[in-house]
Design a protein around this motif. Structure first.
Motif, PDB file in Angstrom:
ATOM      1  N   ILE A 113      44.409  37.963  39.448  1.00  0.00           N
ATOM      2  CA  ILE A 113      43.895  39.339  39.251  1.00  0.00           C
ATOM      3  C   ILE A 113      44.849  40.139  38.371  1.00  0.00           C
ATOM      4  O   ILE A 113      44.412  40.956  37.553  1.00  0.00           O
ATOM      5  CB  ILE A 113      43.660  40.047  40.611  1.00  0.00           C
ATOM      6  N   GLU A 114      46.150  39.863  38.513  1.00  0.00           N
ATOM      7  CA  GLU A 114      47.102  40.549  37.620  1.00  0.00           C
ATOM      8  C   GLU A 114      46.779  40.221  36.172  1.00  0.00           C
ATOM      9  O   GLU A 114      46.850  41.068  35.291  1.00  0.00           O
ATOM     10  CB  GLU A 114      48.531  40.094  37.937  1.00  0.00           C
ATOM     11  N   THR A 130      43.713  38.862  34.858  1.00  0.00           N
ATOM     12  CA  THR A 130      42.361  39.214  34.364  1.00  0.00           C
ATOM     13  C   THR A 130      42.037  40.695  34.564  1.00  0.00           C
ATOM     14  O   THR A 130      41.208  41.247  33.857  1.00  0.00           O
ATOM     15  CB  THR A 130      41.280  38.420  35.116  1.00  0.00           C
ATOM     16  N   ARG A 131      42.641  41.306  35.590  1.00  0.00           N
ATOM     17  CA  ARG A 131      42.379  42.705  35.984  1.00  0.00           C
ATOM     18  C   ARG A 131      40.954  42.928  36.465  1.00  0.00           C
ATOM     19  O   ARG A 131      40.477  44.061  36.542  1.00  0.00           O
ATOM     20  CB  ARG A 131      42.671  43.656  34.825  1.00  0.00           C
ATOM     21  N   LEU A 132      40.268  41.819  36.739  1.00  0.00           N
ATOM     22  CA  LEU A 132      38.838  41.902  37.018  1.00  0.00           C
ATOM     23  C   LEU A 132      38.462  40.755  37.942  1.00  0.00           C
ATOM     24  O   LEU A 132      38.780  39.612  37.656  1.00  0.00           O
ATOM     25  CB  LEU A 132      38.129  41.688  35.676  1.00  0.00           C
ATOM     26  N   PHE A 156      46.505  46.163  44.754  1.00  0.00           N
ATOM     27  CA  PHE A 156      46.155  46.579  43.390  1.00  0.00           C
ATOM     28  C   PHE A 156      45.771  48.061  43.318  1.00  0.00           C
ATOM     29  O   PHE A 156      45.236  48.515  42.319  1.00  0.00           O
ATOM     30  CB  PHE A 156      45.039  45.679  42.833  1.00  0.00           C
ATOM     31  N   LYS A 160      43.854  50.312  36.924  1.00  0.00           N
ATOM     32  CA  LYS A 160      44.009  49.159  36.014  1.00  0.00           C
ATOM     33  C   LYS A 160      43.155  47.967  36.390  1.00  0.00           C
ATOM     34  O   LYS A 160      42.887  47.114  35.544  1.00  0.00           O
ATOM     35  CB  LYS A 160      45.472  48.714  36.009  1.00  0.00           C
ATOM     36  N   HIS A 161      42.799  47.846  37.654  1.00  0.00           N
ATOM     37  CA  HIS A 161      42.095  46.650  38.105  1.00  0.00           C
ATOM     38  C   HIS A 161      40.780  47.032  38.771  1.00  0.00           C
ATOM     39  O   HIS A 161      40.637  48.145  39.271  1.00  0.00           O
ATOM     40  CB  HIS A 161      42.945  45.874  39.117  1.00  0.00           C
TER      41      HIS A 161
END
Ligand code: NAD
Length: 334
Positions: free
Chosen positions: A58-59, A61-63, A88, A253-254
């Motif tokens: 996740i860090e 892709t942020r998604l 997050f 950001k996420h």
């Protein structure tokens, strides 16, 4: 363009509905590079919490598109679902609750169209519990100005951008005068900056009754964490159940997209879970990455499958399997 998205199938019905969601998203033509990471009992035990591979993905892709994950009741590790939101700083839990065209509910002539904004990082979910002496336990409800203001801002900003008319803050400040009182003061402060949007307040018990009696009066709902969690399931019951209500957790950001429902252990492994809630969460994800055309086609295809009504899952009155419903949606994609 290819989108990098973390795929967390989760456990229980998660892997079944995640597989359906991946197939359907791919059928829209949008290119997604899925980074599949496992978040389930085994990997949680091994890591004694959220596995590092999940955090790293996740860090990067942020998604994420996420299936549900089981949390033991009363014992065991703290919820990894709550843990991810905190890790997050996914402070805004957004859950659109809408009448599904073609799906009968008890409000035949009433269109329900509300969006729940639930604060996602604090309140009684701060997990600060303490056994004072044997058989006496305290659980701390943490409410901060910072978290209350940012969820209120998110709700009003959304209302403004989407042309919504009203924001309703839901509270219990008659009893929790300090904690819910602070939450309300923050909501009022933000409301004053948005003169064009109606603002009202309801005590959570009355709000529950109003939701069941006259759901059409609600537009955007703004709630602290615990009330938001409970009211989300209640609201899902108004439009056809947990199988059809999507959600998203947004930070600055996420973003993690997941249904309101849990891992449904009672039907897990039977291939009959309704994937609609995760498919509509994927619609929210597609909008988030500005794939507006694909998002609109997928939304329409899901609605068309309900209007057709021949391939619905048992929770909404049909006899189809998860895969058959997904095939029906794919067949409706333009
Ligand atoms: P649940 O949402 O899993 O299930 C409630 C009822 O709704 C069950 O009868 C179930 O069969 C039905 N249901 C839910 N989703 C469905 C779907 N897609 N299709 C058809 N029927 C569906 O709630 P629960 O039983 O209270 O919780 C089970 C587990 O899920 C618990 O461990 C809980 O902690 C966890 N949970 C996880 C999340 C998450 O991962 N975000 C959210 C809520 C609950």
């Amino acid at each position: 363009m290819t989108h990098n998205v973390t795929l967390i199938p989760g456990d229980g019905i998660g892997p079944e509905i995640a597989e359906a969601a991946v197939r359907v998203v791919e059928a829209t033509g949008v290119k997604v590079d899925w980074d599949r990471v496992e978040l389930n009992d085994k990997t949680i035990r091994e890591a004694a919490g959220i596995p590092p591979a999940v955090v790293a993905s996740i860090e990067n892709t942020r998604l994420a598109l996420k299936g549900p994950v089981t949390t033991a009741v009363g014992i065991g590790f703290p919820s990894v679902n709550v843990g991810l939101r905190k890790r997050f700083d996914l402070y805004a839990n957004v859950r659109p609750v809408k009448t599904v065209p073609g799906l009968r509910n008890r409000f035949e002539d009433t269109v329900i169209d509300m969006v729940i904004f639930r604060e996602n990082t604090e309140d009684l979910y701060s997990g600060i519990e303490h056994e004072v002496v044997n058989d006496v336990v305290t659980s701390l409800k943490v409410i901060t100005r910072n978290a209350s203001l940012r969820i209120a801002r998110a709700a009003f900003l959304f209302a403004k951008e989407q042309g919504r008319k009203k924001v309703t803050a839901i509270h219990k400040a008659n009893i929790m005068k300090l904690a819910d009182g602070l939450f309300l003061r923050c909501c009022r402060e933000v409301a004053e900056l948005h003169a064009g949007i109606l603002y009202n307040e309801l005590i959570v018990d009355n709000a529950s009754m109003q939701l069941v009696a006259r759901p059409e009066q609600f537009d955007v709902l703004l709630l602290p964490n615990l009330y938001g969690d409970i009211i989300s399931d209640l609201a899902a019951g108004l439009v056809g159940g947990l199988g059809v209500v999507p959600g998203a957790n947004f930070g600055d950001k996420h973003a993690v997209f997941e249904a309101v429902h849990g891992s449904a252990p009672d039907i897990a492994g039977k291939g009959i879970a309704n994937p609609t809630a995760l498919l509509l969460s994927a619609v929210m994800l597609l909008r988030h990455v500005k794939e507006h055309q694909a998002a609109a086609s997928l939304q329409s295809a899901v609605e068309a499958a309900y209007i057709d009504g021949t391939k619905l899952t048992p929770d909404v009155g049909g006899t189809a399997t998860t895969a058959q419903f997904a095939d029906a949606v794919i067949a409706k994609l333009g």
